[in-house]
Design a protein around this motif. Structure first.
Motif, PDB file in Angstrom:
ATOM      1  N   UNK A  83       0.823  -1.214   0.000  1.00 22.78           N
ATOM      2  CA  UNK A  83       0.000   0.000   0.000  1.00 22.78           C
ATOM      3  C   UNK A  83       0.856   1.262   0.000  1.00 22.78           C
ATOM      4  N   UNK A  84       2.006   1.195   0.656  1.00 23.81           N
ATOM      5  CA  UNK A  84       2.864   2.373   0.763  1.00 23.81           C
ATOM      6  C   UNK A  84       3.588   2.678  -0.552  1.00 23.81           C
ATOM      7  N   UNK A  85       4.117   1.637  -1.213  1.00 23.64           N
ATOM      8  CA  UNK A  85       4.973   1.892  -2.371  1.00 23.64           C
ATOM      9  C   UNK A  85       4.234   1.934  -3.703  1.00 23.64           C
ATOM     10  N   UNK A  86       3.102   1.221  -3.829  1.00 21.55           N
ATOM     11  CA  UNK A  86       2.451   1.078  -5.132  1.00 21.55           C
ATOM     12  C   UNK A  86       2.026   2.394  -5.772  1.00 21.55           C
ATOM     13  N   UNK A  87       1.349   3.303  -5.056  1.00 21.25           N
ATOM     14  CA  UNK A  87       0.948   4.558  -5.714  1.00 21.25           C
ATOM     15  C   UNK A  87       2.138   5.343  -6.265  1.00 21.25           C
ATOM     16  N   UNK A  93       5.659   4.997 -13.651  1.00 21.86           N
ATOM     17  CA  UNK A  93       5.703   3.922 -14.643  1.00 21.86           C
ATOM     18  C   UNK A  93       6.390   2.662 -14.170  1.00 21.86           C
ATOM     19  N   UNK A  94       6.419   2.452 -12.859  1.00 21.81           N
ATOM     20  CA  UNK A  94       7.085   1.284 -12.278  1.00 21.81           C
ATOM     21  C   UNK A  94       6.059   0.332 -11.671  1.00 21.81           C
ATOM     22  N   UNK A 112      11.639 -10.856  -6.431  1.00 24.39           N
ATOM     23  CA  UNK A 112      10.797  -9.687  -6.690  1.00 24.39           C
ATOM     24  C   UNK A 112      11.422  -8.896  -7.831  1.00 24.39           C
ATOM     25  N   UNK A 113      10.615  -8.595  -8.842  1.00 20.72           N
ATOM     26  CA  UNK A 113      11.088  -7.847 -10.002  1.00 20.72           C
ATOM     27  C   UNK A 113      10.409  -6.490 -10.066  1.00 20.72           C
ATOM     28  N   UNK A 114      11.214  -5.467 -10.236  1.00 21.58           N
ATOM     29  CA  UNK A 114      10.728  -4.099 -10.417  1.00 21.58           C
ATOM     30  C   UNK A 114      10.923  -3.754 -11.885  1.00 21.58           C
ATOM     31  N   UNK A 115       9.810  -3.439 -12.579  1.00 23.66           N
ATOM     32  CA  UNK A 115       9.845  -3.227 -14.023  1.00 23.66           C
ATOM     33  C   UNK A 115       9.334  -1.844 -14.384  1.00 23.66           C
ATOM     34  N   UNK A 116       9.970  -1.237 -15.382  1.00 23.26           N
ATOM     35  CA  UNK A 116       9.550   0.069 -15.892  1.00 23.26           C
ATOM     36  C   UNK A 116       8.821  -0.119 -17.217  1.00 23.26           C
ATOM     37  N   UNK A 117       7.903   0.792 -17.516  1.00 23.08           N
ATOM     38  CA  UNK A 117       7.122   0.683 -18.755  1.00 23.08           C
ATOM     39  C   UNK A 117       8.018   0.721 -19.995  1.00 23.08           C
TER      40      UNK A 117
END
Length: 230
Positions: A83-87, A93-94, A112-117
């Motif tokens: 909830x903290x990081x998603x917005x 675009x992440x 865990x993968x962090x992806x950019x558009x």
């Protein structure tokens, strides 16, 4: 069939060959284009991540320990971190996603993968044994570890922390430094003699840090010996 867009890889390849370029030359051109696009995607990711970090995301600790030695302490659950990081991630675009990349009887690993558009992504992995504390059944133990690993890999890939960071009600399965735990587990896979030799090679501080996982490591070593004797 529809027409081929001039700016598409196929369109550029056909245009180059029509102008006399060899297939080898075209392949080199396409490889250069691909590398350029990957570099641009990485630059866009870095810019987006820097913008995300500038938002100084704060994680609210939504859970309080109600019993045991840590009674009264607060910590964040997985949904608190999400909830903290998603917005903030979405604004730049992440997005994040998890995969269970290792699923064994005595060990789970979550990536865990962090992806950019723009296409670039980064990943972090963390592992630990099922959390059998608190009289959990086998399924609950695995679910507890999976949730814990998801929470900590998300915090790691995003580079965020709770104020003072958290202390869970039960000692977490991956509380031991990951490098230390991984090396010990690899030694345990070789059996009791291998594990003992590895433990003796550690500094007193590292041995103390590894203590929360001693039972799981000894069990893994015992199982390895039994499999070897079978």
């Amino acid at each position: 069939t529809g027409s081929i867009a001039a700016h598409s890889p196929m369109g550029m390849m056909m245009a180059a060959m029509n102008q006399g370029a060899s297939l080898e030359q075209v392949e080199k051109m396409m490889d250069l284009q691909d590398r350029w696009e990957r570099k641009e995607a990485e630059k866009a990711y870095n810019a987006a991540f820097a913008a995300f970090k500038a938002e100084a995301v704060r994680i609210i600790k939504g859970r309080k320990v109600t019993d045991g030695p840590l009674r009264g302490k607060e910590y964040a659950e997985l949904h608190d971190v999400v909830d903290a990081v998603t917005p903030a991630l979405s604004r730049h675009g992440l997005s994040t996603a998890w995969k269970l990349t290792r699923d064994e009887k005595d060990w789970l690993e979550v990536t865990c993968t962090l992806k950019h558009v723009g296409g670039h992504s980064e990943s972090v992995s963390m592992g630990g044994p099922p959390d059998a504390g608190g009289a959990k059944n086998a399924l609950q133990a695995r679910a507890s570890t999976k949730s814990y690993l998801e929470r900590y890999t998300l915090k790691a890939i995003c580079g965020v922390a709770e104020g003072g960071d958290d202390s869970d009600g039960n000692p977490p399965p991956a509380a031991v430094p990951l490098e230390l735990l991984t090396a010990a587990r690899e030694a345990a896979m070789g059996g009791w003699a291998s594990l003992s030799k590895h433990i003796k090679s550690l500094s007193p501080a590292d041995r103390a840090a590894l203590e929360p996982e001693s039972y799981a490591l000894k069990k893994a070593a015992k199982d390895a010996d039994e499999k070897g004797a079978a």
